[in-house]
Design an enzyme around this catalytic site. Sequence first.
Site, mmCIF file in Angstrom:
data_model
loop_
_atom_site.group_PDB
_atom_site.id
_atom_site.type_symbol
_atom_site.label_atom_id
_atom_site.label_comp_id
_atom_site.label_asym_id
_atom_site.label_seq_id
_atom_site.Cartn_x
_atom_site.Cartn_y
_atom_site.Cartn_z
ATOM 1 N NE ARG A 1 -13.368 -26.900 -4.559
ATOM 2 C CZ ARG A 1 -14.303 -27.516 -3.935
ATOM 3 N NH1 ARG A 1 -15.342 -26.273 -4.276
ATOM 4 N NH2 ARG A 1 -14.592 -28.536 -3.550
ATOM 5 C CG HIS B 1 -13.204 -26.554 -0.643
ATOM 6 N ND1 HIS B 1 -11.946 -27.122 -0.957
ATOM 7 C CD2 HIS B 1 -13.782 -28.116 0.060
ATOM 8 C CE1 HIS B 1 -11.806 -27.976 -1.061
ATOM 9 N NE2 HIS B 1 -12.895 -28.509 -0.272
ATOM 10 C CE LYS C 1 -17.411 -29.969 -17.131
ATOM 11 N NZ LYS C 1 -16.146 -30.193 -16.320
ATOM 12 C CB CYS D 1 -17.880 -17.078 -8.477
ATOM 13 S SG CYS D 1 -18.241 -15.474 -7.817
ATOM 14 C CB VAL E 1 -19.561 -11.850 -12.071
ATOM 15 C CG1 VAL E 1 -19.282 -12.345 -13.672
ATOM 16 C CG2 VAL E 1 -18.331 -10.061 -12.408
ATOM 17 N NE ARG E 2 -15.292 -16.493 -11.390
ATOM 18 C CZ ARG E 2 -14.220 -16.764 -9.851
ATOM 19 N NH1 ARG E 2 -13.760 -17.471 -11.211
ATOM 20 N NH2 ARG E 2 -13.931 -15.698 -9.032
ATOM 21 C CB CYS F 1 -12.706 -27.983 3.448
ATOM 22 S SG CYS F 1 -12.244 -29.758 3.062
#
Length: 129
Positions: free
Chosen positions: A31, A36, A51, A69, A74-75, A117
């Site tokens: 990232r 992003h 978290k 992701c 996957v993530r 961004c």
Amino acid sequence: MAALVSYISASQLLNLNETKVAIVDVRDDERSYDAHIAGSLHYASETFSEKIPGLVRDVQGKDTLVFHCALSQVRGPSCARLLADYLSEVKENTGIKKIVVLERGFNGWEASGRPVCRCTEIPCKGSLV
């Protein structure tokens, strides 16, 4: 039983009421050098499960969470399922009604010419459009 995850296209995302949507970027280190989606929250997949309570607090007032992701294969989907499972266990009213995954992830978003961004602010204060 693991929660089912549905997908949303970039076009569909841009048509949602931005004030009710939170975009959750679960990429890890990439990232910081790949840019992003403006306004997205960053919750790296490596530490996502610990978290989740903080994420739930950070998205108060939002009813749709869009996970992604790099490719959303996957993530993104696994973190979306972790949140869905968490919400089904805590039984509190968080206001979250929909958890979806962005089709083709950040790479697809950027490749289709959608705005990205490159700020280093955390959280990003940009907006989708």
